[in-house]
Write a protein that holds these residues in place. Structure first.
Motif, mmCIF file in Angstrom:
data_model
loop_
_atom_site.group_PDB
_atom_site.id
_atom_site.type_symbol
_atom_site.label_atom_id
_atom_site.label_comp_id
_atom_site.label_asym_id
_atom_site.label_seq_id
_atom_site.Cartn_x
_atom_site.Cartn_y
_atom_site.Cartn_z
ATOM 1 N N LYS A 167 0.834 -1.211 0.000
ATOM 2 C CA LYS A 167 0.000 0.000 0.000
ATOM 3 C C LYS A 167 0.868 1.260 0.000
ATOM 4 O O LYS A 167 0.465 2.309 -0.507
ATOM 5 C CB LYS A 167 -0.929 -0.002 1.217
ATOM 6 N N LYS A 168 2.067 1.151 0.559
ATOM 7 C CA LYS A 168 2.990 2.296 0.568
ATOM 8 C C LYS A 168 3.317 2.736 -0.854
ATOM 9 O O LYS A 168 3.468 3.924 -1.138
ATOM 10 C CB LYS A 168 4.275 1.918 1.315
ATOM 11 N N GLY A 169 3.443 1.776 -1.767
ATOM 12 C CA GLY A 169 3.746 2.106 -3.152
ATOM 13 C C GLY A 169 2.608 2.778 -3.876
ATOM 14 O O GLY A 169 2.810 3.355 -4.952
ATOM 15 N N TRP A 170 1.398 2.700 -3.310
ATOM 16 C CA TRP A 170 0.227 3.337 -3.914
ATOM 17 C C TRP A 170 -0.280 4.493 -3.066
ATOM 18 O O TRP A 170 -1.451 4.872 -3.155
ATOM 19 C CB TRP A 170 -0.885 2.300 -4.112
ATOM 20 N N SER A 171 0.602 5.062 -2.244
ATOM 21 C CA SER A 171 0.200 6.202 -1.414
ATOM 22 C C SER A 171 -0.028 7.435 -2.285
ATOM 23 O O SER A 171 0.492 7.539 -3.405
ATOM 24 C CB SER A 171 1.273 6.496 -0.368
ATOM 25 N N THR A 172 -0.804 8.364 -1.764
ATOM 26 C CA THR A 172 -1.155 9.566 -2.527
ATOM 27 C C THR A 172 0.085 10.365 -2.925
ATOM 28 O O THR A 172 0.207 10.824 -4.071
ATOM 29 C CB THR A 172 -2.102 10.455 -1.707
ATOM 30 N N GLY A 173 1.012 10.537 -1.998
ATOM 31 C CA GLY A 173 2.219 11.313 -2.290
ATOM 32 C C GLY A 173 3.043 10.707 -3.414
ATOM 33 O O GLY A 173 3.511 11.426 -4.304
ATOM 34 N N ILE A 174 3.211 9.385 -3.390
ATOM 35 C CA ILE A 174 3.994 8.698 -4.418
ATOM 36 C C ILE A 174 3.331 8.847 -5.789
ATOM 37 O O ILE A 174 3.984 9.185 -6.788
ATOM 38 C CB ILE A 174 4.154 7.202 -4.074
ATOM 39 N N ILE A 175 2.027 8.613 -5.858
ATOM 40 C CA ILE A 175 1.326 8.661 -7.143
ATOM 41 C C ILE A 175 1.260 10.081 -7.690
ATOM 42 O O ILE A 175 1.407 10.288 -8.900
ATOM 43 C CB ILE A 175 -0.088 8.060 -6.999
ATOM 44 N N VAL A 176 1.046 11.065 -6.813
ATOM 45 C CA VAL A 176 1.014 12.461 -7.278
ATOM 46 C C VAL A 176 2.361 12.847 -7.875
ATOM 47 O O VAL A 176 2.429 13.450 -8.965
ATOM 48 C CB VAL A 176 0.639 13.414 -6.126
ATOM 49 N N CYS A 177 3.450 12.513 -7.194
ATOM 50 C CA CYS A 177 4.785 12.814 -7.722
ATOM 51 C C CYS A 177 5.041 12.091 -9.043
ATOM 52 O O CYS A 177 5.586 12.667 -9.986
ATOM 53 C CB CYS A 177 5.854 12.435 -6.701
ATOM 54 N N LEU A 178 4.613 10.831 -9.094
ATOM 55 C CA LEU A 178 4.811 10.040 -10.312
ATOM 56 C C LEU A 178 4.052 10.649 -11.487
ATOM 57 O O LEU A 178 4.604 10.805 -12.583
ATOM 58 C CB LEU A 178 4.334 8.607 -10.074
ATOM 59 N N GLU A 179 2.794 10.995 -11.267
ATOM 60 C CA GLU A 179 1.962 11.526 -12.347
ATOM 61 C C GLU A 179 2.404 12.923 -12.766
ATOM 62 O O GLU A 179 2.473 13.234 -13.959
ATOM 63 C CB GLU A 179 0.494 11.553 -11.904
ATOM 64 N N VAL A 180 2.706 13.779 -11.790
ATOM 65 C CA VAL A 180 3.041 15.176 -12.104
ATOM 66 C C VAL A 180 4.445 15.281 -12.681
ATOM 67 O O VAL A 180 4.644 15.814 -13.784
ATOM 68 C CB VAL A 180 2.904 16.062 -10.849
ATOM 69 N N PHE A 181 5.440 14.777 -11.959
ATOM 70 C CA PHE A 181 6.830 14.941 -12.392
ATOM 71 C C PHE A 181 7.279 13.864 -13.381
ATOM 72 O O PHE A 181 8.229 14.080 -14.132
ATOM 73 C CB PHE A 181 7.761 14.945 -11.173
ATOM 74 N N GLY A 182 6.584 12.735 -13.382
ATOM 75 C CA GLY A 182 6.957 11.670 -14.304
ATOM 76 C C GLY A 182 6.255 11.734 -15.636
ATOM 77 O O GLY A 182 6.752 11.189 -16.624
ATOM 78 N N PHE A 183 5.090 12.422 -15.684
ATOM 79 C CA PHE A 183 4.344 12.451 -16.943
ATOM 80 C C PHE A 183 3.768 13.827 -17.307
ATOM 81 O O PHE A 183 4.049 14.348 -18.389
ATOM 82 C CB PHE A 183 3.206 11.423 -16.894
ATOM 83 N N LEU A 184 2.952 14.416 -16.430
ATOM 84 C CA LEU A 184 2.239 15.640 -16.797
ATOM 85 C C LEU A 184 3.183 16.800 -17.103
ATOM 86 O O LEU A 184 3.030 17.485 -18.130
ATOM 87 C CB LEU A 184 1.263 16.030 -15.680
ATOM 88 N N LEU A 185 4.157 17.043 -16.235
ATOM 89 C CA LEU A 185 5.104 18.136 -16.465
ATOM 90 C C LEU A 185 5.966 17.889 -17.696
ATOM 91 O O LEU A 185 6.098 18.787 -18.554
ATOM 92 C CB LEU A 185 5.974 18.344 -15.219
ATOM 93 N N PRO A 186 6.572 16.691 -17.852
ATOM 94 C CA PRO A 186 7.315 16.428 -19.094
ATOM 95 C C PRO A 186 6.442 16.553 -20.343
ATOM 96 O O PRO A 186 6.897 17.074 -21.369
ATOM 97 C CB PRO A 186 7.814 14.988 -18.911
ATOM 98 N N THR A 187 5.191 16.109 -20.269
ATOM 99 C CA THR A 187 4.296 16.212 -21.421
ATOM 100 C C THR A 187 4.024 17.664 -21.777
ATOM 101 O O THR A 187 4.035 18.043 -22.963
ATOM 102 C CB THR A 187 2.959 15.499 -21.134
ATOM 103 N N ALA A 188 3.786 18.497 -20.762
ATOM 104 C CA ALA A 188 3.531 19.918 -21.006
ATOM 105 C C ALA A 188 4.729 20.585 -21.675
ATOM 106 O O ALA A 188 4.575 21.369 -22.627
ATOM 107 C CB ALA A 188 3.198 20.622 -19.689
ATOM 108 N N VAL A 189 5.935 20.274 -21.185
ATOM 109 C CA VAL A 189 7.146 20.849 -21.773
ATOM 110 C C VAL A 189 7.329 20.368 -23.208
ATOM 111 O O VAL A 189 7.630 21.153 -24.116
ATOM 112 C CB VAL A 189 8.384 20.490 -20.921
ATOM 113 N N LEU A 190 7.131 19.067 -23.429
ATOM 114 C CA LEU A 190 7.300 18.486 -24.762
ATOM 115 C C LEU A 190 6.323 19.093 -25.758
ATOM 116 O O LEU A 190 6.716 19.494 -26.867
ATOM 117 C CB LEU A 190 7.095 16.976 -24.694
#
Length: 307
Positions: A167-190
């Protein structure tokens, strides 16, 4: 999710793994090895673009090397003493995935600077800076994926690798960081860099053939990024909702479990999509200096007429 069995989904994904991973390995390995040979050996001189593409090919190879272990883990449970090795493989898998994402974004930024800011490009773009950026990407993704070693459920007995994060791997903080810094922000820049580069190319005085070639390269890079990684991160968010009790319907849970497996498989196809783009990027590498000189000439001409 404890009362909802996904055995039928697991059986189906085992078949999908073979259908997708085998062709990806068969085509991806030789294509990426050939790309490394071209960029590292055959090209007479390295450029910023070829350095980034070499880094992308290395990331893709690293991801490809994890696929045989994923296929084995889908059909066999691993013994308890292999948990550390499993976490190591899982970490390398995410290093490769997010290393590819950041490398593709850096390629877009580098292209944007060269096309839209030719004067600044002379100071900013260099082989040394490209090597520094690529090194930083490796260090950054390795550091940010290191928490994966603590995500494995501490149950005794055999386990399924690449599955069963705690459950630690699916915590809100981990998923938010993954989605924002791993995908949404790179996508916006690209997307922003790609749009600006396309507008500049279309407004330039170069021949239509050169314009179309440049635009095709950018569109192919966008497709190689958005097609594999968008479904994957949508699926991760949906699985987060399941693991945290926001989605409790068993039918929906099964659909999401299937969707995330299919989406991850699609994300792995990026190894082949990137390789298909190498031909166009190689042409870009050979024409980089010429394009830069044309851009500088255009800027000087504009400056002279304004004076």
């Amino acid at each position: 999710m404890t009362n909802c069995s996904t055995t039928d989904v697991d059986t189906l994904t085992q078949i999908l793994d073979l259908v997708i991973y085998v062709p990806v390995l068969v085509f991806g390995l030789p294509l990426n090895i050939a790309a490394l040979v071209v960029f590292c050996v055959l090209l007479r001189k390295w450029t910023e673009s070829s350095i980034y593409m070499t880094n992308l090919a290395l990331m893709d190879l690293l991801l490809l090397l994890q696929l045989p272990f994923k296929m084995h883990a889908a059909h066999h449970k691993w013994e308890e003493d292999k948990k550390l090795f499993c976490s190591f493989l899982e970490s390398l898998y995410f290093v490769a995935m997010y290393g590819s994402i950041y490398t593709i974004v850096c390629i877009a930024i580098d292209r944007y600077i060269a096309i839209n800011h030719p004067f600044q490009a002379k100071q900013v773009r260099s082989k040394k800076n490209a090597l520094i950026v690529c090194s930083f990407i490796w260090v950054f993704v390795m550091a940010t994926t290191s928490p994966i070693y603590s995500f494995r459920e501490m149950k005794s007995g055999n386990f399924t690798c690449f599955h069963g994060f705690s459950k630690k791997g699916w915590s809100t903080g981990i998923i938010v960081c993954l989605e924002v810094f791993g995908f949404l922000l790179p996508t916006a820049v690209l997307v922003a860099c790609s749009i600006q580069s396309i507008r500049t190319l279309k407004a330039s005085k170069n021949s239509n053939h050169k314009k179309q070639a440049g635009v095709r390269i950018i569109y192919s890079s966008l497709a190689a990024f958005l097609v594999p990684f968008t479904p994957c991160h949508v699926a991760i968010f949906l699985q987060y909702l399941v693991r945290n009790g926001f989605i409790s319907d068993c039918k929906h849970q099964k659909n999401i479990a299937l969707f995330i497996q299919v989406a991850i498989n699609i994300a792995n196809v990026t190894c082949c999509l990137d390789a298909l783009c190498y031909y166009f990027i190689a042409k870009e590498v050979r024409s980089t200096k010429k394009t830069f000189r044309l851009s500088m000439s255009r800027v000087r001409t504009t400056s002279t007429s304004d004076a």
